[in-house]
Write a protein that holds these residues in place. Structure first.
Motif, PDB file in Angstrom:
ATOM      1  N   TYR A   1       1.661   3.447   3.118  1.00 29.93           N
ATOM      2  CA  TYR A   1       1.388   2.673   4.338  1.00 29.93           C
ATOM      3  C   TYR A   1       2.446   1.595   4.547  1.00 29.93           C
ATOM      4  O   TYR A   1       3.009   1.472   5.636  1.00 29.93           O
ATOM      5  CB  TYR A   1      -0.002   2.036   4.254  1.00 29.93           C
TER       6      TYR A   1
ATOM      7  N   TRP B   1      -5.068   4.908   1.581  1.00 29.73           N
ATOM      8  CA  TRP B   1      -4.883   3.548   2.102  1.00 29.73           C
ATOM      9  C   TRP B   1      -6.221   2.808   2.089  1.00 29.73           C
ATOM     10  O   TRP B   1      -6.291   1.660   1.659  1.00 29.73           O
ATOM     11  CB  TRP B   1      -4.350   3.580   3.537  1.00 29.73           C
TER      12      TRP B   1
ATOM     13  N   THR C   1      -7.244   1.989  -1.486  1.00 31.14           N
ATOM     14  CA  THR C   1      -6.460   0.898  -2.065  1.00 31.14           C
ATOM     15  C   THR C   1      -7.021  -0.459  -1.659  1.00 31.14           C
ATOM     16  O   THR C   1      -7.192  -1.362  -2.489  1.00 31.14           O
ATOM     17  CB  THR C   1      -4.989   0.997  -1.623  1.00 31.14           C
ATOM     18  N   ILE C   2      -7.324  -0.633  -0.378  1.00 27.97           N
ATOM     19  CA  ILE C   2      -7.839  -1.917   0.090  1.00 27.97           C
ATOM     20  C   ILE C   2      -9.277  -2.133  -0.374  1.00 27.97           C
ATOM     21  O   ILE C   2      -9.673  -3.262  -0.727  1.00 27.97           O
ATOM     22  CB  ILE C   2      -7.742  -2.023   1.622  1.00 27.97           C
TER      23      ILE C   2
ATOM     24  N   ILE D   1       0.847  -1.190   0.000  1.00 25.07           N
ATOM     25  CA  ILE D   1       0.000   0.000   0.000  1.00 25.07           C
ATOM     26  C   ILE D   1       0.881   1.237   0.000  1.00 25.07           C
ATOM     27  O   ILE D   1       1.643   1.469   0.946  1.00 25.07           O
ATOM     28  CB  ILE D   1      -0.907   0.016   1.250  1.00 25.07           C
TER      29      ILE D   1
END
Length: 292
Positions: free
Chosen positions: A58, A70, A73-74, A55
């Motif tokens: 992160y 972050w 992204t997830i 990430i």
């Protein structure tokens, strides 16, 4: 934003399983796969896909970005996994657990969460008195500093602590993660904590929390807050007593690894059983007993 699953630079690790279930693992802020201990290996043995994403901002050595990126992204990674898998779970350690909560608050398709030492407040017994002032210092424009981790380095095990301390002195990544956190990373993590804490009611995924009553970073008030405010149907917690914050590698690591894997499989079995039950009931016809 899209995630190209063929590009390895997006992942610290990627293992394709055969069960149709994907497990995304999130170490702590600026951490590494080492922090997760044997969890990836055991989940692989269960046949699930295992993904440890890289990430930007992160993960260790990926620069600095905002906490919202972050989360995005997830979230996008979860959506990508659901195109090739029937279900997805998130497992997070420390700030990774906080990130799991933030993602689950806006993506309710996540089947289950395993929250290992979640942080919603830095209120453990080893947190320095000045920690609450760090965000104020940052907002005043004083940003050229780093926050260095000190003893006990998140672990109660003396031998592991000695090894981590040597790695910290050499400025290397260890089971602890990075040896220090730049001010910008720390500030973004505080903003992530604030967001996750504010929207706990929006969490509906089944979850398991594993937390030490002796956690030096985040007190037992942290999991209590999640249990009280989240809207999930299944809420479980396991309290540990012979470890500190990084429970995945400390004295009770075997409990953490086994219970993490067991919970993921139990929720998967529960959902599959419900699906079979619902399918069986589709063709059910109640006949009028007064008719021939």
């Amino acid at each position: 934003m899209t995630v190209n699953l063929e590009q390895q630079e997006h992942f610290e690790a990627f293992y394709q399983g055969h069960t149709g279930h994907a497990v995304i693992l999130l170490p702590g802020l600026c951490g590494s796969e080492l922090e997760l201990g044997a969890i990836p290996r055991l989940i692989k043995q269960s046949g699930h896909s295992v993904i440890i994403p890289r990430i930007l901002g992160y993960s260790a050595h990926t620069g600095i970005t905002s906490y919202s990126s972050w989360i995005e992204t997830i979230d996008v990674l979860v959506q990508s996994m659901l195109k090739s898998h029937s279900s997805v779970s998130l497992v997070g350690l420390s700030m990774g657990a906080t990130l799991c909560l933030a993602v689950a608050q806006q993506n309710q398709s996540i089947q289950s969460l395993v929250l290992l030492s979640p942080v919603l407040a830095f209120d453990g017994w080893a947190i320095p008195w000045y920690h609450p002032l760090l965000s104020i210092v940052y907002k005043l424009g004083i940003r050229n500093w780093v926050y260095r981790e000190g003893p006990p380095y998140g672990v109660k095990n003396h031998e592991l602590r000695r090894r981590i301390e040597n790695a910290v002195k050499a400025n290397k990544v260890s089971e602890l993660g990075a040896a220090h956190l730049p001010a910008k990373h720390l500030y973004q993590s505080l903003r992530l904590v604030s967001t996750a804490k504010r929207n706990l009611f929006d969490v509906v995924s089944d979850f398991l929390i594993i937390h030490s009553i002796n956690d030096e970073t985040a007190s037992p008030k942290n999991p209590d807050m999640i249990l009280q405010q989240a809207s999930s149907e299944t809420k479980r917690i396991i309290w540990l007593s012979d470890c500190y914050h990084i429970i995945t590698v400390d004295n009770e690591r075997e409990i953490v690894v086994n219970e993490t894997n067991n919970f993921i499989n139990q929720i998967l079995d529960k959902v599959q059983s419900q699906s079979v039950h619902d399918t069986d009931n589709i063709g059910l016809v109640i006949k009028d007993r007064n008719r021939d």
